[in-house]
Design a protein around this motif. Structure first.
Motif, PDB file in Angstrom:
ATOM      1  N   ALA A  48       0.941  -1.419   0.029  1.00 24.82           N
ATOM      2  CA  ALA A  48      -0.338  -0.390  -0.203  1.00 24.82           C
ATOM      3  C   ALA A  48       0.704   1.467   0.117  1.00 24.82           C
ATOM      4  O   ALA A  48       1.732   0.971   1.048  1.00 24.82           O
ATOM      5  N   GLU A  49       0.601   2.467  -0.946  1.00 19.32           N
ATOM      6  CA  GLU A  49       1.501   3.513  -1.308  1.00 19.32           C
ATOM      7  C   GLU A  49       0.538   4.757  -0.768  1.00 19.32           C
ATOM      8  O   GLU A  49      -0.339   4.850  -1.289  1.00 19.32           O
ATOM      9  N   ALA A  50       0.833   5.764  -0.432  1.00 18.48           N
ATOM     10  CA  ALA A  50       0.378   6.623  -0.357  1.00 18.48           C
ATOM     11  C   ALA A  50       0.883   8.271  -0.343  1.00 18.48           C
ATOM     12  O   ALA A  50       2.242   7.912   0.235  1.00 18.48           O
ATOM     13  N   PHE A  51       0.694   9.056  -1.419  1.00 17.43           N
ATOM     14  CA  PHE A  51       1.744   9.963  -1.062  1.00 17.43           C
ATOM     15  C   PHE A  51       0.702  11.600  -0.843  1.00 17.43           C
ATOM     16  O   PHE A  51       1.749  12.083  -0.676  1.00 17.43           O
ATOM     17  N   SER A  74       3.171  -4.142   3.584  1.00 16.71           N
ATOM     18  CA  SER A  74       3.709  -3.315   4.005  1.00 16.71           C
ATOM     19  C   SER A  74       3.077  -1.741   2.401  1.00 16.71           C
ATOM     20  O   SER A  74       2.744  -1.796   2.335  1.00 16.71           O
ATOM     21  N   ILE A  75       3.623  -0.822   3.895  1.00 18.03           N
ATOM     22  CA  ILE A  75       2.951   0.721   3.835  1.00 18.03           C
ATOM     23  C   ILE A  75       4.224   1.404   3.434  1.00 18.03           C
ATOM     24  O   ILE A  75       5.161   1.369   3.826  1.00 18.03           O
ATOM     25  N   VAL A  76       3.699   2.281   2.230  1.00 20.39           N
ATOM     26  CA  VAL A  76       5.240   3.250   1.883  1.00 20.39           C
ATOM     27  C   VAL A  76       4.836   4.503   1.618  1.00 20.39           C
ATOM     28  O   VAL A  76       3.613   5.023   0.898  1.00 20.39           O
ATOM     29  N   LEU A  77       5.223   4.942   2.746  1.00 21.89           N
ATOM     30  CA  LEU A  77       5.178   6.737   2.690  1.00 21.89           C
ATOM     31  C   LEU A  77       5.626   7.405   1.724  1.00 21.89           C
ATOM     32  O   LEU A  77       6.973   7.227   2.433  1.00 21.89           O
ATOM     33  N   PHE A  78       5.186   8.520   1.166  1.00 21.43           N
ATOM     34  CA  PHE A  78       6.437   9.292   0.240  1.00 21.43           C
ATOM     35  C   PHE A  78       5.798  10.318   0.500  1.00 21.43           C
ATOM     36  O   PHE A  78       4.216  11.026  -0.142  1.00 21.43           O
ATOM     37  N   ILE A  88      10.253   4.699  -5.157  1.00 18.16           N
ATOM     38  CA  ILE A  88      10.490   3.969  -6.183  1.00 18.16           C
ATOM     39  C   ILE A  88      11.381   2.514  -5.760  1.00 18.16           C
ATOM     40  O   ILE A  88      10.612   1.611  -6.768  1.00 18.16           O
ATOM     41  N   THR A  89      11.859   2.690  -5.513  1.00 21.52           N
ATOM     42  CA  THR A  89      13.181   1.282  -4.863  1.00 21.52           C
ATOM     43  C   THR A  89      12.421   0.075  -3.665  1.00 21.52           C
ATOM     44  O   THR A  89      12.141  -0.871  -3.807  1.00 21.52           O
ATOM     45  N   VAL A  90      11.874   1.033  -3.346  1.00 20.78           N
ATOM     46  CA  VAL A  90      10.981   0.016  -1.978  1.00 20.78           C
ATOM     47  C   VAL A  90       9.770  -0.671  -3.149  1.00 20.78           C
ATOM     48  O   VAL A  90       9.571  -1.938  -2.196  1.00 20.78           O
ATOM     49  N   ALA A  91       8.782   0.257  -3.720  1.00 21.61           N
ATOM     50  CA  ALA A  91       8.033  -0.632  -4.413  1.00 21.61           C
ATOM     51  C   ALA A  91       8.615  -1.725  -5.334  1.00 21.61           C
ATOM     52  O   ALA A  91       8.069  -2.914  -5.071  1.00 21.61           O
TER      53      ALA A  91
END
Length: 177
Positions: A54-57, A93-97, A162-165
């Motif tokens: 899951a990603e949020a920007f 996993s969550i990526v916050l950017f 980008i690299t985490v995703a």
């Protein structure tokens, strides 16, 4: 008698509707509610391995409010658990950017920047307690003058979103947001 039966029937129907709409929080208590669903026709297969990214920007104007995507991510965790997926078969996993990086600031830094407590702190800690990995984009941190010591303890810093995703996707995670 007819009136009594109608009243009783209505009361039973109301009780059933009320029961059917009960919110539950099986893993992330107090966040990401799911409603008990007694009539679903399909459920996740509990024997499968679920690997979700899951990603949020986006930013949020009102810094006193919980960041909405985080509550949604808690709902994803709770929905899978409530549907019977065991914890050992669920990985998220969550990526916050970009503008969402502010949610990862520790309380002291959040207060310094926004004049209020970080409303996301408790939920991010609950994610960590539940085994959900929370990543912060290092590129976004640099652009917003955020150093590692300013973050909530236990977060993982990636060189970039980008690299985490891309690593997660290469390793079989499915993007859900």
């Amino acid at each position: 008698m007819k009136s009594l039966l109608l009243t009783l029937g209505f009361t039973l129907l109301l009780a059933q509707v009320t029961f059917a709409q009960q919110e539950v929080f099986p893993v992330i208590k107090g966040y990401g509610s799911v409603i008990d669903m007694p009539f679903e026709t399909i459920k996740p297969d509990p024997s499968l391995q679920y690997k979700l990214l899951a990603e949020a920007f986006s930013g949020q104007k009102d810094k006193t409010e919980l960041y909405d995507p985080l509550d949604y991510f808690a709902r994803v965790v709770n929905a899978h658990a409530h549907a019977g997926v065991p914890a050992e078969n669920f990985k998220m996993s969550i990526v916050l950017f970009s503008g969402s990086v502010f949610t990862t600031l520790n309380n002291a830094e959040f207060q310094k920047r926004f004049g209020t407590d970080n409303p996301n702190l408790e939920l991010i800690q609950k994610f960590q307690d539940a085994g959900v990995d929370v990543f912060v984009c290092g590129q976004s941190m640099m652009k917003q003058d955020i150093m590692p010591e300013m973050l909530i303890e236990g977060l993982k810093i990636g060189s970039s979103r980008i690299t985490v995703a891309s690593e997660h996707l290469t390793n079989g995670f499915v993007s859900i947001y």
